[in-house]
Design an enzyme around this catalytic site. Sequence first.
Site, mmCIF file in Angstrom:
data_model
loop_
_atom_site.group_PDB
_atom_site.id
_atom_site.type_symbol
_atom_site.label_atom_id
_atom_site.label_comp_id
_atom_site.label_asym_id
_atom_site.label_seq_id
_atom_site.Cartn_x
_atom_site.Cartn_y
_atom_site.Cartn_z
ATOM 1 N N CYS A 57 -3.964 6.021 -0.003
ATOM 2 C CA CYS A 57 -3.403 4.757 -0.477
ATOM 3 C C CYS A 57 -3.036 4.793 -1.961
ATOM 4 C CB CYS A 57 -4.381 3.624 -0.191
ATOM 5 S SG CYS A 57 -4.871 3.551 1.548
ATOM 6 N N CYS A 72 0.857 -1.179 0.000
ATOM 7 C CA CYS A 72 0.000 0.000 0.000
ATOM 8 C C CYS A 72 0.893 1.229 0.000
ATOM 9 C CB CYS A 72 -0.901 -0.009 1.234
ATOM 10 S SG CYS A 72 -2.315 1.107 1.060
ATOM 11 N N LYS A 89 -11.754 -7.784 5.995
ATOM 12 C CA LYS A 89 -11.208 -6.876 7.004
ATOM 13 C C LYS A 89 -12.155 -5.712 7.235
ATOM 14 C CE LYS A 89 -7.382 -3.762 7.540
ATOM 15 N NZ LYS A 89 -6.272 -3.110 6.929
ATOM 16 N N LYS A 121 -12.383 -4.945 1.955
ATOM 17 C CA LYS A 121 -11.844 -4.078 2.999
ATOM 18 C C LYS A 121 -12.789 -2.898 3.178
ATOM 19 C CE LYS A 121 -7.773 -1.435 4.334
ATOM 20 N NZ LYS A 121 -6.391 -1.064 4.009
HETATM 21 C C1 PBG Z 1 -3.088 0.147 4.834
HETATM 22 C C2 PBG Z 1 -3.625 -0.680 5.915
HETATM 23 C C3 PBG Z 1 -4.469 -0.336 6.981
HETATM 24 C C4 PBG Z 1 -4.580 -1.452 7.785
HETATM 25 C C5 PBG Z 1 -3.841 -2.461 7.182
HETATM 26 N N1 PBG Z 1 -3.280 -1.970 6.013
HETATM 27 C C6 PBG Z 1 -5.056 0.949 7.374
HETATM 28 C C7 PBG Z 1 -6.054 1.633 6.582
HETATM 29 O O1 PBG Z 1 -6.554 1.166 5.559
HETATM 30 O O2 PBG Z 1 -6.345 2.761 6.983
HETATM 31 C C8 PBG Z 1 -5.358 -1.527 9.080
HETATM 32 C C9 PBG Z 1 -4.912 -2.576 10.017
HETATM 33 C C10 PBG Z 1 -5.432 -2.472 11.392
HETATM 34 O O3 PBG Z 1 -6.257 -1.617 11.750
HETATM 35 O O4 PBG Z 1 -4.995 -3.308 12.189
HETATM 36 N N2 PBG Z 1 -3.973 0.570 3.868
#
Ligand code: PBG
Length: 325
Positions: free
Chosen positions: A131, A121, A249, A196
């Site tokens: 991102c 990312c 997620k 996500k």
């Molecule tokens: C990066 C990313 C994020 C998380 C994992 N990869 C943060 C986001 O999208 O803001 C979150 C992981 C967590 O909260 O444990 N994009």
Amino acid sequence: MNSNGFKRHRRLRRTESLRALVRETKVTKDDLIYPIFVVEGEGIKKEVASMPGVFHISLDYLTEEMKGLEAKGIRSVIVFGVPHEKDSQGSQAYCEHGIVQEAIRKIKKDIPALTVIADTCLCQYTDHGHCGLVENGEVLNDPSLELLVKTAISQAEAGADIIAPSNMMDGFVAAIREGLDEAGYSQIPIMSYAVKYASAFYGPFRDAAHSSPQFGDRRAYQMDPANRLEAMREAESDIEEGADFLIVKPALSYMDIMREVKDRFNAPLVAYNVSGEYSMIKAAAMNGWVNEQEIVMEKLTSMKRAGADLIITYFAKDVADWLNE
Ligand code: PBG
């Protein structure tokens, strides 16, 4: 049915060994993936304020930390880099000697048996914290793909065993698959953050990864928590584009989505037990309000029951200790 007209379900619950015989779901150490945050500098092992028990570590502590994991029986880590320098293009994300590339190299050299998953990312690396590339306040899709492909290739070059893109641009799996194949990495699987959600449960992570968006939010690329069918469309296109694993997620509020993804798609399913889910339990446990071990094991067992094959969790070390007891 007995003569009283009811069934005796309790027969199978009478003793612990009987319960073990009929237990349908088990969490094992092989299910666990431990997230780590690597920082530039030396002699750094600093606890993340909003995530008790989670640390920023510098490269010189990495081997010791990874040997500790290996000794507990944890065999996979997902690596997040937290660079000093950020710019509009996120160039530290795909720099040959970026923090994440150096960390991957070091782990693969010192503990080769450990499976190293690279989070792909740009948000930790861009000065605006989004991102992808930003123009006139919008996150651009296709131009961001090019940088994500470069990032994935540089991570594979450094020795990553799995590429895990978490950026939620459209077409990222296809672009990264093609890029990896052309660069000679057709053997490297993609663990896609397919589903996500734009979630408040990421709060503590942004503290840990220094990746808060400097303006706006991520709702123009991450998913609306209200949507289920959209999750199936996301998972479907990632499978078509060549994803080897699917991630859902966050985990806790999305168990229905996990079950449905698992039932519909024949790919290993990964639950990401995110930072906010971790910190809430930690806070309650530190106040003596809940029993941490029992609540964590119940939660991870529920994720597996909901269809997860693997779980990315900040509790991995504790869980391994409890399973080893
Ligand atoms: C990066 C990313 C994020 C998380 C994992 N990869 C943060 C986001 O999208 O803001 C979150 C992981 C967590 O909260 O444990 N994009």
